[in-house]
Design a protein around this motif. Sequence first.
Motif, PDB file in Angstrom:
ATOM      1  N   VAL A   1       0.792  -1.145   0.154  1.00  0.00           N
ATOM      2  CA  VAL A   1       0.099   0.129   0.120  1.00  0.00           C
ATOM      3  C   VAL A   1       1.085   1.193   0.020  1.00  0.00           C
ATOM      4  CG1 VAL A   1      -1.939  -0.981   1.155  1.00  0.00           C
ATOM      5  CG2 VAL A   1      -0.149   0.048   2.512  1.00  0.00           C
TER       6      VAL A   1
ATOM      7  N   LEU B   1       0.684  -4.838   3.313  1.00  0.00           N
ATOM      8  CA  LEU B   1      -0.505  -5.080   3.243  1.00  0.00           C
ATOM      9  C   LEU B   1      -1.420  -5.299   4.319  1.00  0.00           C
ATOM     10  CD1 LEU B   1       0.061  -7.336   0.327  1.00  0.00           C
ATOM     11  CD2 LEU B   1      -0.788  -5.328  -0.125  1.00  0.00           C
TER      12      LEU B   1
ATOM     13  N   TRP C   1      -7.190  -7.427   3.893  1.00  0.00           N
ATOM     14  CA  TRP C   1      -6.952  -7.650   2.384  1.00  0.00           C
ATOM     15  C   TRP C   1      -6.271  -9.260   2.466  1.00  0.00           C
ATOM     16  CZ3 TRP C   1      -2.995  -8.997  -0.668  1.00  0.00           C
ATOM     17  CH2 TRP C   1      -3.361  -9.204  -2.087  1.00  0.00           C
TER      18      TRP C   1
ATOM     19  N   LEU D   1      -9.091 -12.060   2.831  1.00  0.00           N
ATOM     20  CA  LEU D   1      -9.665 -12.332   1.780  1.00  0.00           C
ATOM     21  C   LEU D   1      -9.305 -13.278   0.715  1.00  0.00           C
ATOM     22  CD1 LEU D   1     -10.681  -8.570   0.165  1.00  0.00           C
ATOM     23  CD2 LEU D   1     -12.244 -10.049   1.335  1.00  0.00           C
TER      24      LEU D   1
ATOM     25  N   ASP E   1      -7.683 -13.002  -2.026  1.00  0.00           N
ATOM     26  CA  ASP E   1      -7.864 -12.971  -3.326  1.00  0.00           C
ATOM     27  C   ASP E   1      -6.780 -11.910  -3.860  1.00  0.00           C
ATOM     28  OD1 ASP E   1      -8.803 -12.268  -5.914  1.00  0.00           O
ATOM     29  OD2 ASP E   1     -10.643 -11.537  -5.172  1.00  0.00           O
TER      30      ASP E   1
ATOM     31  N   ALA F   1      -8.055  -8.680  -5.544  1.00  0.00           N
ATOM     32  CA  ALA F   1      -9.042  -7.720  -4.968  1.00  0.00           C
ATOM     33  C   ALA F   1      -8.290  -6.278  -4.784  1.00  0.00           C
ATOM     34  CB  ALA F   1      -9.366  -8.315  -3.403  1.00  0.00           C
TER      35      ALA F   1
ATOM     36  N   VAL G   1      -7.050  -3.210  -2.931  1.00  0.00           N
ATOM     37  CA  VAL G   1      -6.232  -2.969  -1.480  1.00  0.00           C
ATOM     38  C   VAL G   1      -6.425  -1.567  -1.032  1.00  0.00           C
ATOM     39  CG1 VAL G   1      -4.165  -3.348  -0.161  1.00  0.00           C
ATOM     40  CG2 VAL G   1      -4.440  -4.200  -2.339  1.00  0.00           C
ATOM     41  N   LYS G   2      -7.160  -1.219   0.080  1.00  0.00           N
ATOM     42  CA  LYS G   2      -7.398  -0.102   0.669  1.00  0.00           C
ATOM     43  C   LYS G   2      -6.079   0.604   1.192  1.00  0.00           C
ATOM     44  CE  LYS G   2      -9.719   1.505   4.788  1.00  0.00           C
ATOM     45  NZ  LYS G   2     -10.434   0.890   5.828  1.00  0.00           N
ATOM     46  N   SER G   3      -5.971   1.668   0.595  1.00  0.00           N
ATOM     47  CA  SER G   3      -4.449   2.288   0.758  1.00  0.00           C
ATOM     48  C   SER G   3      -4.407   3.804   1.375  1.00  0.00           C
ATOM     49  CB  SER G   3      -3.740   2.426  -0.617  1.00  0.00           C
ATOM     50  OG  SER G   3      -2.535   3.119  -0.447  1.00  0.00           O
TER      51      SER G   3
ATOM     52  N   GLU H   1      -7.727   3.350  -3.327  1.00  0.00           N
ATOM     53  CA  GLU H   1      -7.349   1.636  -3.441  1.00  0.00           C
ATOM     54  C   GLU H   1      -5.929   1.411  -4.362  1.00  0.00           C
ATOM     55  OE1 GLU H   1     -11.762   0.143  -2.466  1.00  0.00           O
ATOM     56  OE2 GLU H   1     -11.134  -0.082  -4.393  1.00  0.00           O
TER      57      GLU H   1
END
Length: 554
Positions: free
Chosen positions: A323, A337, A341, A344, A346, A349, A351-353, A399
């Motif tokens: 991130v 990370l 995440w 998850l 995945d 997917a 990634v909130k950042s 993200e």
Amino acid sequence: MMLRRHLCKVLCIGLTLLIVYNLLLVVYTKMTLQKLILGGVQKELHFPLSEWNETVIKKLSHLELELQHLQENMKLAMKQQENVDKTLKRMRDEQPVQKAVEAKASETKKHRPREKLFPDSPLFKQWGEDLSEAQQKRAQDLFQKFGYNVYLSNLLPLNRSIPDTRHSRCLQKTYSSQLPSLSVVLIFTNEALSIIQRAITSIINRTPSQLLKEIILVDDFSSNEELKANLDELIKLYNQKYPGLLKIVRHTKRQGLAQARNTGRETATAEVVAILDAHIEVNAGWAEPILARIQEDHTVIVSPVFDKINFDTFELEKYGLAVDGFNWELWCRYDSLPKAWIDLNDVTAPVKSPSIMGILAANRLFLGKIGSVDGGMLVYGGENVELSLRVWQCGGRIEVLPCSRIAHIERHHKPYALDLTPAMKRNALRVAEIWMDEYKYMVYLAWNIPLQKVYYHLTGELYVGSLIAEANAEDCCLTDPGSGENPTLEPCSKAAQHGLHIYWDFKPGRALINRATKRCLELKKASSYYMPVLRPCTTQVWTIQHTIGNWGSN
Ligand code: UDP
Ligand code: MN
């Protein structure tokens, strides 16, 4: 050799034919004479004997002539062959000499490589071995001017292929056929033309044409000649092939990269805008994840994953997923990370950042609505954090999209400023003042700007900073190292453990005296600012602004 064999063949066939012809003639003559002698000849002869004799004699003399010619031809052929042989022999004799010369040259090359004219230049650390002196000079000049290897860039194909760095699971993803349209903005000041062209080419080749509405070049007042008429000409050529695809906007004074990004957004007309540096190559499938995610949620500001293009070799180095974070200087850094995440499971997917690195994609109208990028950020630095704080505080989110990858040249140096520190510091403080309330002091501290935002603990320690720093950061204690005039900051636990001089005697309105060294902490005037120093006490005194009771109880 071929010529020789050919000649022999021709001569042999010629001789054989003549001998056969001669033999036939002799046999024929003998038989006829026999018949003549036997007297039954008259009936068989179509011409009188005298005539026949004449013919035979003519033919024999003709044969004699031909044999003479043949002999002469053979002599001539032999002479020619001799010459050919001589030439071949000479060539054979010379070959080893030539070979020896070549061997010597390559040996010299092996043992004594071309002299490095710029042995200390980072450009030639792992590149440029075989360049002549003139080429080295040219490459070094271009490198100094641009901060990356323009000499090599000019030789590489504009449509070169780069490794597809996506996770294999990204390739299995499918996207709606009704994705929003895309404007791609490339901002630049004095980037090399071939670099900009390669960026354009990668965008054209790796973005579905039905989605790519336009490519907007924002020239932040470049002075390079090749970016003027030449670039205009190129744009015309691109537009002949792809009508209306390329646009250029030129600043009439240098406005810095934040304002260049704004100009790009303002010029764009598609639903989604991707604002990129000009020294990039987008990778396969970069656009679809961006468009799909923004279509899903128009408040998401997206960052692709970067890979590194080496400034010297132009090879691509794959970067892992991370991130985009920042430190108290508001300088970007990669952070680990989030657990949510990872849980998850995945890898594709979003990634909130906390932040972006600079390059971004967004819904054009949403980005405008939250105020776009702060155009008051000058030259370089901090504008990405500014935008991030704005996004998170204005109802958006950021993200990183693992399946969208862009290769970016990490240059060796910035060509547009020798020292970026003043701009970065100034921009960081601007962000701090606008968005960070009481946290702004951390930014001041990080830039070593004196606040004397200092906490004096009754047990004698002087804590510097708000004691609320980054995760895992340790509180720092002001320390007298015992010599020199500069105080130091040491992690308090380490300082206590090692018995460093971290204890101070102090009463409000009095001097601040180190218990161990008896030196005073005072302010000394430097050229345009004051700096804290340790020295024998003069008359300086300190006061306390605020007193906190029951420290640590809540
Ligand atoms: N840039 C600009 N105006 C400036 C400085 C930079 O338009 O005053 C452009 C530059 O050409 C590049 C982009 O902004 O395309 C980002 O700058 P840079 O690549 O130096 O930043 P980095 O990628 O190192 O963060
Ligand atoms: Mn860049």
